[in-house]
Each structure stands twice: as C-alpha cells, then as structure tokens.
Design a protein around this motif. Sequence first.
Motif, PDB file in Angstrom:
ATOM      1  N   UNK A 148       0.838  -1.215   0.000  1.00 24.81           N
ATOM      2  CA  UNK A 148       0.000   0.000   0.000  1.00 24.81           C
ATOM      3  C   UNK A 148       0.869   1.260   0.000  1.00 24.81           C
TER       4      UNK A 148
ATOM      5  N   UNK B 251       1.744   1.643  -3.625  1.00 22.03           N
ATOM      6  CA  UNK B 251       0.599   2.059  -4.431  1.00 22.03           C
ATOM      7  C   UNK B 251       0.279   3.532  -4.191  1.00 22.03           C
TER       8      UNK B 251
ATOM      9  N   UNK C 253      -5.864  -1.942 -19.160  1.00 20.29           N
ATOM     10  CA  UNK C 253      -7.211  -1.972 -18.575  1.00 20.29           C
ATOM     11  C   UNK C 253      -7.135  -2.578 -17.167  1.00 20.29           C
ATOM     12  N   UNK C 254      -6.508  -3.751 -17.063  1.00 18.59           N
ATOM     13  CA  UNK C 254      -6.411  -4.414 -15.759  1.00 18.59           C
ATOM     14  C   UNK C 254      -5.703  -3.533 -14.736  1.00 18.59           C
TER      15      UNK C 254
ATOM     16  N   UNK D  94      -5.297  -0.186 -14.635  1.00 24.87           N
ATOM     17  CA  UNK D  94      -6.046   0.992 -14.206  1.00 24.87           C
ATOM     18  C   UNK D  94      -7.128   0.592 -13.210  1.00 24.87           C
ATOM     19  N   UNK D  95      -7.880  -0.442 -13.566  1.00 24.00           N
ATOM     20  CA  UNK D  95      -8.975  -0.858 -12.700  1.00 24.00           C
ATOM     21  C   UNK D  95      -8.423  -1.363 -11.364  1.00 24.00           C
TER      22      UNK D  95
ATOM     23  N   UNK E  19      -5.700  -0.435  -9.744  1.00 22.34           N
ATOM     24  CA  UNK E  19      -5.269   0.652  -8.869  1.00 22.34           C
ATOM     25  C   UNK E  19      -6.472   1.239  -8.134  1.00 22.34           C
ATOM     26  N   UNK E  20      -7.564   1.441  -8.851  1.00 23.33           N
ATOM     27  CA  UNK E  20      -8.730   2.075  -8.246  1.00 23.33           C
ATOM     28  C   UNK E  20      -9.507   1.098  -7.349  1.00 23.33           C
ATOM     29  N   UNK E  21      -9.578  -0.165  -7.733  1.00 18.54           N
ATOM     30  CA  UNK E  21     -10.469  -1.094  -7.032  1.00 18.54           C
ATOM     31  C   UNK E  21      -9.794  -1.860  -5.894  1.00 18.54           C
TER      32      UNK E  21
ATOM     33  N   UNK F 255      -8.196  -1.196  -3.170  1.00 20.17           N
ATOM     34  CA  UNK F 255      -8.500  -0.798  -1.795  1.00 20.17           C
ATOM     35  C   UNK F 255      -9.979  -0.763  -1.482  1.00 20.17           C
ATOM     36  N   UNK F 256     -10.819  -1.077  -2.458  1.00 21.95           N
ATOM     37  CA  UNK F 256     -12.261  -0.943  -2.236  1.00 21.95           C
ATOM     38  C   UNK F 256     -12.903  -2.242  -1.780  1.00 21.95           C
TER      39      UNK F 256
ATOM     40  N   UNK G  29      -9.497 -10.661  -2.563  1.00 22.83           N
ATOM     41  CA  UNK G  29      -9.733  -9.493  -3.416  1.00 22.83           C
ATOM     42  C   UNK G  29      -8.420  -8.778  -3.703  1.00 22.83           C
TER      43      UNK G  29
ATOM     44  N   UNK H  71      -6.239  -8.338  -7.339  1.00 24.25           N
ATOM     45  CA  UNK H  71      -5.937  -7.042  -7.954  1.00 24.25           C
ATOM     46  C   UNK H  71      -4.437  -6.765  -7.976  1.00 24.25           C
TER      47      UNK H  71
END
Lengths: 345, 516
Positions: free
Chosen positions: A44, A47, A95-96, A98-99, A101-103, A105-106, A112, A116
């Motif tokens: 983290x 990231x 695509x993988x 970008x998604x 990085x955003x997802x 921590x969600x 999960x 990612x």
Amino acid sequence: MDTLPTIWFVAIAVLWIGYLLLEGFDLGVGMHMIFSTKNNVQRRVMLNSIGPVWDGNEVWLITAGAATFAAFPFWYASLFSTLYIPLTLVLLGLIFRAVAIEYRGKGATARWRRAWDLALGLGSLVSAFGIGAALALTTTGLPINENGDRVGGPFAWLNGYAILGGLAVVGFCLVHAAAFLGLKTEGSVRENARRFLVRWSPIALLPIVGWVLAVQFINGKTWTWALILVAVVAVVWAWFSARAGREGRAFTGIAVFLLFGASSIFASAFPNVLPSTLSPEFNLTVSNASSGDYTLGVMTVVAAFGLPLVFLYQGWTYWVFRKRVSETHIPDAHVVRAAVLTRES
Amino acid sequence: MELDPLLIARWQFGITTVYHFWMVPLTLGLGPIVALFQTMWVRTGKERYLRMTKFWGKLYLINFIMGVATGLVQEFQFGMAWSEYSRFVGDVFGAPLAMEGLLAFFFESVFLGLWIFGWDKLPKKIHLATLWIAVMGSVFSAFFIIVANSWMQHPVGVELVDGRPVMVDVWAVLTNNTALTAYAHTIFGALGVGGAFVLGIAWYQLWQRRKDGIDTVDATGRVIVGENPSIPSRDREDHAVWIRSLRIGAVVAVLAFGGVALTGDLQAKLMFDQQPMKMAAAEAACHDGSAFSLFAIGDLGARDCSQVVNVIEVPGLLSFLAHGDFDTEIKGVNTLVPEYQEKYGTVDANGNEINYVPIMAVTYWGFRLMITFGAMAAFAAVVALWLTRKGTVPASKWIMRLAIVGILAPFAANSAGWIFTEMGRQPFVVAPNPNPSGVDGVFMFTASAVSPGVTAGELLFSLISLGLVYGALMVVEIRLLVTYVRGGTASALPPADHSDKPDDTDKPDDVLAFAY
C-alpha cells in the motif's frame, strides 16, 4: 524542406520520452508490488506513492498515440495494424492495471487484494513489454509493403528486436521505479528500493543499452554518439549516487539517462518513422507519412499552447504530493458495512 | 466456414464503443452533480453536503476508472483494425483526438488525482476548483470526440487532394453544425443519466430508512425524521442527504430531458438535410410522404421496402420534424436509392452491389427506443418530484424497485441513440453529402476502411478477449457500486478533519488524507 513534419517528429519523441519518464516509474511500481514484497502494508505504501499521479502520467501515452494519428497518419495506421496482437495485449494490460489501482483498496478480503495485485503487476509487465516491443520495432523496421500493410501474418513482427525492446522497457521501468520509491517513500520500502537499485540496475539496464546501440549501428550519425555518452555518464553517476544513499541524485541520473538514451534512438532513426524490412523503398519517413502542412500548423499552435500548460500543472501536482509516504501513514483498510437493519435470525 | 474480417471488425468496434458509452455518460452526468454538491458544502459548510460529495464522489470514481480503461481501446483500434480509414481521414480526424489529449484529458486526469488525494492538503476552495477543472476536462473531452465523430457524419473543412481529404479549415471542423447539436444532445443525455442515477439510489436509501422504521409518517403525510444509532450513518442528517440528492437528481433529469428533446429536434432537421437515407431508414419511410410512423411490422431487417407495413402513422409529423411544417414531402427509401446509386456508384471495389439502405430494424427501433426510454426517465423524474413533496418516499417496495430499474432507462436511451447514429451511417464510414451542405465527394465505404493486413483470427482474438474482460469488469463494477450504495454515506466517509488549513504541519497523518 520538411520543417513542420520534422517539428512533429520531435514533438512525438517528446511525448514518448515524457511517457516513459513519467509512467515508467508507475508501471515499475506496479511490477515491484508483486515481485518485491508480500507485505500488504508495504504494497500500500508503494501504491499510494503513485496514487495521485499515475492517471495523469498515462495521458502521455494517449496523447502520443493521438498525436501520431494527427501528424503521421500513415505511421499510425501501419504500426498499429501490424502490431495487432501485441497492442491488444497492451490494452488488456492497461485496462487491468487501471482498474486494479482504483479497485484494490475498495474490498477488504485478502483474496480481493491478491487478485488485484496480480492484475496490477502483470498488467504493468505486459503493457511495458508490449510498448517497448512496439517502440523498438518502429526504430528497426517491420515487414510492410508499398501500401504500408503487413506482409507475413499475425506474428511477422516477432523478432529479436521486439524482445530486446520489450525487455528494455521492462528493465528500465523496474530501475526507474526503484529510484522513484527511494525518493518518495520512507522506511523499509525505501531501503529495499535502494538495495534493488544498487544490485540490479546494471543488469536491468542492459537491454535498453542494447537497443540504443543497435539503432545507433543500423542508422546512427556521428553526433548521436554524444547523446549516448551523456546517457552513460548520467547512469554511472546515478549508480554511485544510489550506493551513497543520495536518492534525489540517483533519480535525476536515471531520468537524464532515459532522456539522452531515448533521444539518441529517435535521432538515429530520423528521418525514418517506420522502416520496411522488405525494401527501403517502402520506408515510412517524416516526409511521406505526415499530414498536410495546414493540419501540422494547426497542431503546432495547439501544442505550443497546450504542452507548456501541461508541464506547469502536472509539475504542480508533484509539488503538492511531494512528501514521502511511509507505513505509519497508511490508515487501516476501510471496511464497508451495509447501512441496513441486520435481522437477528 | 470463412470468417469475414470486416464483420468481426465491425462487431468488435460496436461492442467496445457501446460498452465505453455506458461509462462515459455516467462520468459526464454525475461529475457536475458531485461538483455542485461540493460547491454547496464549501458555501454553506453544512455536513449533509459534505456527505453527499463524498458518497456520490465515491460512486463517480468507481465508474470513472472504467471509462478511462475502456477509452484507450477506442483510440488504438482506429489504427489497429481500420488502418485504411486512418490513412484516409488522418489529416483531419486525428487532430481533434490529439486536441482532446492535450487540451482536455490531461486536465481531467491530473486534476482528478489532485481532487482524490487533495482532501485536507489543499485549501478548501482550491480543492473544489480541482474537481470543477476535472469535470470541465471531461466535458471538453466529449466535445472533441463528438467533433471527430460528427466529421464522419458530415465532412466539412476539407478539400479532396489525390482522392484524400486534406484539412483546409479547422474552424469549420470545430464548429460543424452536426457536431454542435450532437454535442449538446450528448451532454444533456449524459445529465439525464446522472440525474436518474442519483434519483434511483437516493430513493432506495429513503425507502430503506422507512423500512427500518427510522423515518415515519404522521397522519397528515408529513415525514417524522428519526435516527438509529446502531446502524452506521443512519442519523437525522442522513435523511437530508438523501432527500436533497433525490430532488436535485430529479430536477437535473427533467431539465436534461428538455435539452435532449430540443437538441434532438435540431439534429433531426440537420439529418434530413445531411443524411436523408439515415432518417428515411429510421422512419421505415419507403415512399415519399409526410407521415411519421409510430409502429411498423414486417421484415424491417430485409433492407428493402417490399415487406414493411406501417401500422400506426401520424400524418404531417415527419414534415414537421424535417422542416417545421406539415406538408413538405420527405423523400422515401425508394426515391433515395437511385439517387445514391447515381452519385456514388452501384458496385464496390470487389464488384458486389452496394446496398445503400442501413438495416432498417436497427435504425427504426433504435430511434424509437431512444425516445421512449428518454421520455420514460423524464416522466419518472416528474412523478418522483411529486411523490417526495412532503419529504419522503412511499413505503412501497415495488416503487422502490422501479426507481432502481429506472436508473437503466437513460442508459438504454443513450445506447440506442448511439447505435442509431452509427448504424444509420452505413454502408459508409465517412458519410457523403447528397444535398451538398458540406464538402461533396468526401466519403468512404466501411468495407474499404478495414485494415488490409489484419487477419480474421487477430480480430477474433481481440473481440473475444476484450469481450470477456469487459463482461467480467462489468460484474465487478456493479458489485462494487452495490456494496458502496448499501453502505450508505458511512461507506464513503473515513474519519477525517476537514478544517480549512493548508498542509503546513508535520503530523504523519497529513501525508495521506486519502489512501488506496
């Protein structure tokens, strides 16, 4: 005289070098996240060191692609259609990434996060490799005919230069990211990054040196040796700085190395934008692949206004987020609970 | 079986474009709403607006990234699958794409990064400005993309040199009347998506508060706001969050529909002039006339007129749509085909006969679905405003479900509209100007646009791999959206101190107010 096409050749070189300079380290950070550590907090830290800036960095790629389309449509059409398979893989990787990085921590579960992390690391690796292969091939040539179309099937592009270019960009990203992490983080991540830089950069940078020399020997000029010389001095200085723990200098040295090394590649390749391996008559050059002077003139005005502005506000972003990130800054993972009455069963 | 590269390339383009165009309208529509909420917070300092900003902002980001990720494919595939097209139009089509990158997308991406991580690091007003700049970046970005697309619908600002269009007037390209109306139409359509999205989710939250017994209704129908400390974020302020969101969302949706209808009318009038075949196919208007068909049967997919039966027609309406009066005759398909054949030839490069009629089933129903779904969403928003006038929603589970499903209506309208405008252009990828209002003679058939060197296998590889990844990511995005929606505002509110001071202390917590 091909003044405007030459200006645009330089502009596109600037965009590509800007892309490698900026996204180079965030692609590399993505790879380091799966190869260098298994510790979630360290991941983290890595990231979040690229969190505020990675998306802006990626726009350099989008703009490089679009500018190629606008200024050199024949280069864009031949290169992208010839490299159909590798560019599809690059797109999937991006695509993988970008998604991820955003997802990442969600969600709160370990599964999960693992999924990612893998998407981010492998996505970065595949994209870096593919972009490196594509850039190398545009300097060493592809089997294109008189119309600029590929001859020889889906894998006609696959040769030693493609692999060399792929490894070159992957290796550079890993080194550049280590320099970046050394500069931007605190604690164990910073220590590991410095160690990586000292131990592995001489090996990881070999392919990019190979690419620079290959293009130089195929099509180089005497004066481009000067660029290479500066690059070599910079990278040696970077290595000694890293060993001495001077992270700012190490990062600057790596950046100067890229700037001059990549410039030597573009300068050597000029005036070709995409040579044909079938016949020199089919080479795409700045004069036969470019748009008309009117279009180039319009684009020059747009770039003269837009690019400095980008330098300014993107630079400001790096200033705003200039502080080092360390493990003590990482808050606990945020668990989302449903805001509804839970029924007792 | 011999696979046709053209067919696969078209499916690939259609699937990736429509998918991208599910994310984009939500980004364009929700962005200004989130920025509005944050503006209200900065101006009033009320906690409810901060929660609204954070909650809707979180959903905005979950969606935004998918738009970014799928947008790259859009730019690359022109060169990858449509290299002949790229060579033909490169002189003019690439320019707006490059302008998008330099003048819009850089703003959007850089300032969104500043907004996400800038909470507590930047002074309040500057932080608000970063969001507005990012949102304006998206809006400008859409402009340049629509300019590029509209040039394919109505080529202007170029001259033909050696059979290739060369740009001579960039101003004409940027102010193409087709582009300006399509742009306004698209932005209003996107606001409709954003409004309905906020409305539906806020409705669900208010309904949940009633179901959990937090809000009750007195004898006169007025809501009594309650709270339940055992549920995260379900306090008194929470009610204000949702009722404000709901009513603002509904107003946005209604206004957006008004804008969509007005600009749609302008577009239709341009289309009758610039792409008469597209409108004739959209009307299944085989013979010249003035009637607008509401419902038609027969084999609309046959791409000729022998089997089309118009069941319900409104006399004069078609004339009104095209010219603003009730009796001008509009040319039907049977009249237009010979005109196109005379101007643009009867056989293509391979000696096959060219069919100038787009697939009528797609254009006819695409046009009607667009209008129907758009109107449904607007009607629902008006009803929602009426039902919530006393401060809460009815306890009915079915109306709640309708409100959730209603989120999809403007998405469907947007997709149908997009499919209509793209399929209606066939068999051309760059449409000609039969009633020359642009540059006559600039056109390209879709069949000539595909990359000559690329094999069907390669196209199939990208179609399948992108299709699978898009499908999987759609599931992930929706699951995440659902999780965060069910979490209410607590899901988007990590504890933080929002005092108005720039970053000048050295507390460790100041480095990351927001963390991945």
